[in-house]
Write an enzyme that holds these catalytic residues in place. Structure first.
Site, PDB file in Angstrom:
ATOM      1  N   TRP A 117      -3.004 -10.177  -3.895  1.00 26.01           N
ATOM      2  CA  TRP A 117      -3.076  -9.827  -2.466  1.00 26.01           C
ATOM      3  C   TRP A 117      -1.659  -9.560  -1.973  1.00 26.01           C
ATOM      4  O   TRP A 117      -0.881 -10.479  -1.793  1.00 26.01           O
ATOM      5  CB  TRP A 117      -3.709 -10.989  -1.706  1.00 26.01           C
ATOM      6  CG  TRP A 117      -3.905 -10.791  -0.243  1.00 26.01           C
ATOM      7  CD1 TRP A 117      -2.941 -10.571   0.703  1.00 26.01           C
ATOM      8  CD2 TRP A 117      -5.149 -10.832   0.467  1.00 26.01           C
ATOM      9  NE1 TRP A 117      -3.494 -10.462   1.941  1.00 26.01           N
ATOM     10  CE2 TRP A 117      -4.850 -10.626   1.833  1.00 26.01           C
ATOM     11  CE3 TRP A 117      -6.474 -11.027   0.097  1.00 26.01           C
ATOM     12  CZ2 TRP A 117      -5.850 -10.615   2.809  1.00 26.01           C
ATOM     13  CZ3 TRP A 117      -7.456 -11.017   1.074  1.00 26.01           C
ATOM     14  CH2 TRP A 117      -7.141 -10.805   2.414  1.00 26.01           C
ATOM     15  N   ASP A 118      -1.360  -8.287  -1.745  1.00 24.01           N
ATOM     16  CA  ASP A 118       0.019  -7.888  -1.447  1.00 24.01           C
ATOM     17  C   ASP A 118       0.198  -7.621   0.049  1.00 24.01           C
ATOM     18  O   ASP A 118      -0.778  -7.468   0.796  1.00 24.01           O
ATOM     19  CB  ASP A 118       0.333  -6.627  -2.264  1.00 24.01           C
ATOM     20  CG  ASP A 118       1.811  -6.436  -2.551  1.00 24.01           C
ATOM     21  OD1 ASP A 118       2.633  -7.148  -1.944  1.00 24.01           O
ATOM     22  OD2 ASP A 118       2.145  -5.564  -3.372  1.00 24.01           O
ATOM     23  N   ASP A 165       9.836  -9.481  -6.699  1.00 24.62           N
ATOM     24  CA  ASP A 165       9.755  -8.175  -7.356  1.00 24.62           C
ATOM     25  C   ASP A 165      10.899  -8.005  -8.345  1.00 24.62           C
ATOM     26  O   ASP A 165      10.908  -7.069  -9.132  1.00 24.62           O
ATOM     27  CB  ASP A 165       9.831  -7.052  -6.315  1.00 24.62           C
ATOM     28  CG  ASP A 165       8.453  -6.715  -5.773  1.00 24.62           C
ATOM     29  OD1 ASP A 165       7.457  -7.230  -6.311  1.00 24.62           O
ATOM     30  OD2 ASP A 165       8.380  -5.935  -4.802  1.00 24.62           O
TER      31      ASP A 165
END
Ligand code: DGJ
Length: 729
Positions: free
Chosen positions: A477-478, A548
């Site tokens: 879920w970004d 990231d």
């Protein structure tokens, strides 16, 4: 009971196993903070709270110049009367003034811990685990009631705090600032530790001495953010990793926050933690109430290491929930850094073929599988399969992956909408926006207005459709931008400043509904990496994509900072390609694997571009991780070097609950010729047992912890050394 009330001197004693927290009712009116010490049998008053006439500290009445709220350590401070420090509570009353005077009314002591409506919180599984004190204060003029709620854990050094504000008067009150935690300390001989950073550089540890005035970290970005983190620690005097008093404060919330220490004119710090008042207000009509999020306080008398382990155990077992809470997590491969947007079913199945040969257990299809999503300019909101990439839809691809012996997971970004999307065309008013302005974009996308029930219902239905209609066992879920133009079409003007908090409440509502509907799906939260790695999200999704930045060397600082509060089981950590896509650095596969095994392990690179040798090494890594991942699930985490003091070497270890097995990792980041001969002292082992190191020898736990393990010489740059310890007796 872990909470005692001594009627005679109006004293509350909140007892955790190793600490005693006192609240004293002064004049039977003001709950004052009587100190948070190592465990005491009782307090007789050897260190009474002093009251003196202190200049420029005003008095409620001229008769007693020794009394001022300004110089009293308070449990909760409201603005407007005699406390001129940073307040915990500010509200505009019916007459437009901002003056509150909170007085004690009553208290209740309950077994257990009540849940917070609509908000994540730490929980208990049975009522013997904690007791809860509710202290009710009232402002006689406005009728505003304030419940201070303390939950005291019987078997952990944890006290949680929250506040519920109720409008018991007959007119509207507008809250401007509601802190969940207010703690007045006596002296300022503390080092403040915070976790700060940026995208790709989350949660680096920073320290500074306390100085007079306000020092704070905050988020105004709508999420807890990459930039600052809702956590503070205070290290008293020379406290360090394994000695001294350390206080830790963590906020169970995923939106704008303020975490502050305000050192006043007498050198006394006030710790505050709560929703950021910067762009917040909340209108309470008569009879209405406002529930503040929870803050968690931990006290350690044995340094920062013990503080981290208390947070780890608490968050692992009493914040994270559900089917996956205590389970080993699958080794995954994610196609993001392998393909970015450039893939189709065939590419994915080719990767899956290779992944399954290497023993990988879960394939995660990342961004780009829906709408017309060939880049990041389009299609968020259009959650139907991309006709060019997945012509048969999700199911045949998922089944293809499953037939290769792996499970299938998918990426979503459900809080967003692209301007170029069918959803936006149909509902331009569904995004956050301010009347008369075109909403600003971030990564070319707009934020859906989760304060609206219709938007939330649509998204729950859409997600449940995808998850119910396909064999999906994992969801990433970004959330890839921060909030601007924070306004909602459906709220009246006087409630617009409620939007940010209503957004977070809306998000929690959607998460609760979707995760409850699919209890066996493993959810991983993400926000451009670790931009929303916070306790609030962990309540719904038991793991988070840490950053990231997948460079193993960058990850050392990020994972070390994250592990100050969060257990390794909550961290996603992947091996990616070299040169690394974020930093350009080339690091050996061995080091990349060793660092990623510090969390939930996976890969994020194109397996088809690797040599036979590299694939062989990956197969071994996967097997190794499977044998050792029980340490990530249940092990205790010890820092062997202090990452806030040096960044040229990192070392930590994880020890099984029975102390029979441990994994030690050492990484040298930089090295110099002719460095000293070095060794690494272990922690947390059994003094009386003997252990083999990597299958060889028999060394006493005492020797490993006192003399340590000899490190190789010379140490090379970016090189990892692992030591697997196994008890022999
Ligand atoms: C940000 C995430 O952190 C990445 O892992 C990836 O999922 C991209 N978004 C996809 O857009």
């Amino acid at each position: 009971m872990s909470i005692e009330f001594r009627e005679a001197d109006r004293l509350f004693h909140l007892k955790t196993p190793a600490s005693s927290y006192f609240i004293e009712l002064i004049r039977d009116k003001y709950p004052a903070h009587g100190g948070w010490f190592g465990s005491l049998r009782e307090r007789k008053g050897s260190r009474e709270i002093l009251r003196r006439d202190r200049s420029f500290s005003p008095n409620p009445t001229a008769e007693d110049r020794s009394f001022s709220l300004d110089s009293l350590p308070l449990e909760y401070s409201a603005w407007g009367r005699t406390d001129l420090r940073s307040p915990a509570l500010q509200a505009v009353g019916p007459d437009g003034s901002m003056s509150l005077d909170l007085e004690y009314r009553e208290h209740r002591i309950l077994a257990g811990k009540p849940a917070l409506t609509g908000l994540p919180s730490v929980y208990v599984e049975d009522d013997t685990e904690a007791d809860t004190l509710v202290l009710t204060l009232e402002d006689p003029l406005t009728g505003l009631l304030c419940d201070l709620v303390y939950t005291v854990f019987t078997r952990r050094d944890v006290i949680t705090r929250t506040v519920k504000i109720r409008n018991g008067g007959g007119e509207r009150i507008v809250l401007q600032r509601v802190m969940s935690l207010c703690l007045d300390l006596e002296h300022s001989d503390f080092t403040l530790m915070q976790l700060s950073g940026a995208h790709n550089r989350e949660r680096h540890i920073h320290t500074r001495a306390l100085y007079p005035g306000m020092q704070s970290v905050e988020s105004r970005r709508g999420t807890s953010s990459h930039q600052q983190h809702p956590f503070l620690a205070l290290l008293e005097g020379d406290a360090g990793e394994d000695h001294g008093t350390v206080l830790g404060f963590s906020f169970v919330y995923s939106g704008n926050f303020l975490a502050a220490v305000d050192v006043d004119q007498f050198d006394s710090p006030r710790v505050l933690m709560g929703i950021n008042p910067f762009d917040f207000s909340w209108t309470l009509g008569p009879g209405e109430e406002f529930q503040a999020p929870e803050a968690v306080m931990v006290r350690s008398g044995e340094g920062l290491g013990a503080l981290s382990r208390t947070f780890h155990d608490l968050y692992r077992s009493r914040l994270c929930r559900g089917y996956h809470r205590d389970r080993e997590r699958p080794v995954l491969i994610n196609n993001w850094e392998a393909t970015y947007f450039d893939f189709d079913s065939e590419t994915i199945l080719n990767l899956a073929d290779e992944a399954s040969r290497l023993g990988i257990e879960l394939f995660v299809l990342d961004d780009g599988w829906f709408g017309e999503r060939d880049n990041d300019l389009t299609s968020l909101g259009d959650w139907f399969p991309h006709a060019g990439k997945l012509p048969g839809g999700i199911r045949p691809l998922a089944e293809g992956v499953i037939s290769r012996g792996m499970s299938f997971g998918i990426w979503v970004e459900p809080e967003m909408v692209s301007e170029k999307s069918r959803l936006y065309e149909a509902h331009p008013d569904w995004c956050l926006r301010v009347e008369g302005r075109h909403p600003s974009t971030g990564r070319s996308q707009l934020v859906l207005d989760y304060s609206r029930e219709d938007v939330r219902d649509h998204m729950v239905e859409t997600l449940c459709g995808i998850l119910g209609g396909n064999p999906i066992s994992y969801v990433k879920w970004d959330m890839n931008r921060h909030l601007t133009d924070v306004g909602s079409r459906l709220l009246p003007a006087e409630r617009q400043r409620e939007t940010s908090h209503r957004y977070v409440l809306g998000l929690y509502d959607v998460l609760e509904r979707v995760t409850a509907a699919f209890p066996e799906v493993l959810f991983e939260s993400c926000s451009g990496g670790g931009g929303r790695f916070d306790p609030g999200m962990l309540y719904y999704m038991p793991q988070t994509w840490t950053s990231d930045n997948t460079d193993a060397i960058s990850r050392l600082a990020i994972q070390a900072g994250t592990a100050l509060v969060y257990p390794p089981l909550t961290m996603g950590a992947h091996v990616s390609a070299v040169p690394n896509h974020q930093t350009g650095r080339t690091v050996s596969l061995k080091t990349r694997g060793a660092v990623a095994m510090g969390g939930n392990f996976g890969y994020e690179l194109n397996l088809l571009e690797l040599s036979r040798e590299e694939k062989g090494e990956i197969k071994e890594q996967v097997e190794l991780f499977k044998r050792r991942r029980h340490l990530i699930v249940k092990g205790s985490y010890y820092r062997l070097l202090e990452p806030w003091k040096r960044t040229d070497r990192y070392a930590w270890m994880t020890v099984s609950p029975d102390k029979r097995e441990a994994l030690v990792l050492f990484v040298s980041v930089h090295t110099e010729s002719n460095h000293p001969y070095l060794s690494l002292r272990c922690k947390g082992l059994d003094w009386d047992r003997h252990y083999s190191i990597n299958g060889k020898g028999a060394y006493g736990g005492d020797e490993l912890m006192e003399a340590g393990i000899r490190l190789p010489y010379p140490l090379l740059e970016a090189e990892a050394h692992e030591y697997h310890l196994l008890a022999l007796d």
